[in-house]
Design a protein around this motif. Sequence first.
Motif, mmCIF file in Angstrom:
data_model
loop_
_atom_site.group_PDB
_atom_site.id
_atom_site.type_symbol
_atom_site.label_atom_id
_atom_site.label_comp_id
_atom_site.label_asym_id
_atom_site.label_seq_id
_atom_site.Cartn_x
_atom_site.Cartn_y
_atom_site.Cartn_z
ATOM 1 N N SER A 299 0.835 -1.195 0.000
ATOM 2 C CA SER A 299 0.000 0.000 0.000
ATOM 3 C C SER A 299 0.868 1.243 0.000
ATOM 4 O O SER A 299 2.027 1.214 0.433
ATOM 5 C CB SER A 299 -0.925 0.003 1.224
ATOM 6 N N ARG B 98 -0.550 -0.363 -4.435
ATOM 7 C CA ARG B 98 -1.912 0.167 -4.520
ATOM 8 C C ARG B 98 -2.085 1.347 -3.568
ATOM 9 O O ARG B 98 -1.536 1.355 -2.469
ATOM 10 C CB ARG B 98 -2.946 -0.914 -4.183
ATOM 11 N N LEU B 99 -2.861 2.325 -4.007
ATOM 12 C CA LEU B 99 -3.229 3.451 -3.160
ATOM 13 C C LEU B 99 -4.283 3.010 -2.155
ATOM 14 O O LEU B 99 -4.850 1.914 -2.275
ATOM 15 C CB LEU B 99 -3.757 4.596 -4.032
ATOM 16 N N ASP C 235 -7.306 3.597 -1.877
ATOM 17 C CA ASP C 235 -8.602 3.231 -2.454
ATOM 18 C C ASP C 235 -8.530 2.004 -3.355
ATOM 19 O O ASP C 235 -9.519 1.627 -3.978
ATOM 20 C CB ASP C 235 -9.200 4.416 -3.216
ATOM 21 N N GLY C 236 -7.345 1.388 -3.444
ATOM 22 C CA GLY C 236 -7.182 0.175 -4.235
ATOM 23 C C GLY C 236 -6.632 0.378 -5.630
ATOM 24 O O GLY C 236 -6.376 -0.603 -6.329
ATOM 25 N N THR C 237 -6.433 1.622 -6.062
ATOM 26 C CA THR C 237 -5.900 1.895 -7.403
ATOM 27 C C THR C 237 -4.444 1.425 -7.516
ATOM 28 O O THR C 237 -3.631 1.712 -6.640
ATOM 29 C CB THR C 237 -5.961 3.402 -7.699
ATOM 30 N N VAL C 238 -4.126 0.722 -8.593
ATOM 31 C CA VAL C 238 -2.732 0.321 -8.823
ATOM 32 C C VAL C 238 -1.877 1.562 -9.047
ATOM 33 O O VAL C 238 -2.239 2.456 -9.822
ATOM 34 C CB VAL C 238 -2.623 -0.629 -10.033
ATOM 35 N N HIS C 239 -0.749 1.641 -8.360
ATOM 36 C CA HIS C 239 0.133 2.802 -8.425
ATOM 37 C C HIS C 239 1.526 2.340 -8.806
ATOM 38 O O HIS C 239 1.853 1.147 -8.745
ATOM 39 C CB HIS C 239 0.168 3.501 -7.050
#
Length: 412
Positions: A190, A403-404, A406-410
């Motif tokens: 995260s 992942r950020l 909120d679950g977004t792949v980063h």
Amino acid sequence: MLIERADVIVTSPGRNFVTLKITTDDGVVGYGDGTLNGRELAVASYLTDHVVPLLIGRDAHAIEDTWQYLYRGAYWRRGPVTMAAIAAVDTALWDIKAKVAGLPLYQLLGGASRERCLVYGHASGKDVPELFDSVRAHLEEGFRAIRIQTGVPGLDSVYGVASSAAASIGDDTRYDYEPARRSALPAEESWDTRAYLRHVPSVFEAVRGEFGEDVALLHDAHHRLTPIQAAKLGKSLEPYDLFWLEDVTPAENQEALRWVRHHTTTPLAIGEVFNSVWDYQHLIREQLIDYVRSPITHAGGISSVRRIMDYAAMYQVKSGMHGPTDVSPIGLAAAVHLGMALHNFGIQEYMVHSERTREVFGPTHEFAGGGLRPSEEPGLGIHFDEALAAEHPYERAYLPVNRLPDGTVHDW
């Protein structure tokens, strides 16, 4: 002197490495590093299935012609897999040429421009007290430049932070950071950029307060910031006089570095994921960076990186070659030999390989006085033990996915 055979060796003495062994018709052997962390077998296949058949019978001394043959002849240019494969060939041929000449490789690259190559080590800690312990250990070992990475409150795992404190050089319990984990799927970590940007300046304030102004400090943002976030970080770190701030934002969009440059005087280093001079064309010409990070292993070999650095020299940009333990001791040796010769050498990343790795590769370069110097042995100064390498078979490993909240792949 013709190439008689070429063998691709994949071994995992603690982590995976791809080695190319080239043998000439009169028995001279050269070694090259083709390791691409997390995608090792792609390079091994590229070499075995497509490159090795092209090498047999070629003149081992024709290094430049072979480089152009593999780069231009394939039509499909650049990319990390292609350039790592070419790097393995190029480095092995330079190793052979220097052995035939009876000289350490740096002598064929123009001779020594310095007594040794300044290096930086990796200090880290889950919190500031643990970080201080790591910095002290590096200073006691003789490092004069240290990368600073620390945990971020609220995040369980942060790039560049060891799971335990460092020990001394040569100790296998030392921080030998290996993010590519042995698992069926990549680990997921995260990330919180706002928490990171709030925390990092206070870490450098604490380090400067504890260790003073003399030690050179570096930091790696690992491509995780937008241009405006990168500019903000660079400006906030100006009071702490960083040697460099590394990989502040993904640099495929080279306009982003212009934005960052206009807002901070903190020196910028970038390029460990770049693999050709074309990736740097605008960054160097417009002086948007201060240090080139590409390693010999991922950027087409000694011949290719020398061309990048000759171009960079026109704009007072220096070298800062990527050199953690996912570059094998062969790749590190090649970097040190080239670094000895380059006039615009800046600094070399240096993580000590594990004892098992050193036993397999037999490196002979020497660390002292805050720097590395190659041995005076002909060639690279590598003594690769094939029998021992065979005792450590390949193990599938993946770099993590980020992942950020909120679950977004980063970007990892």
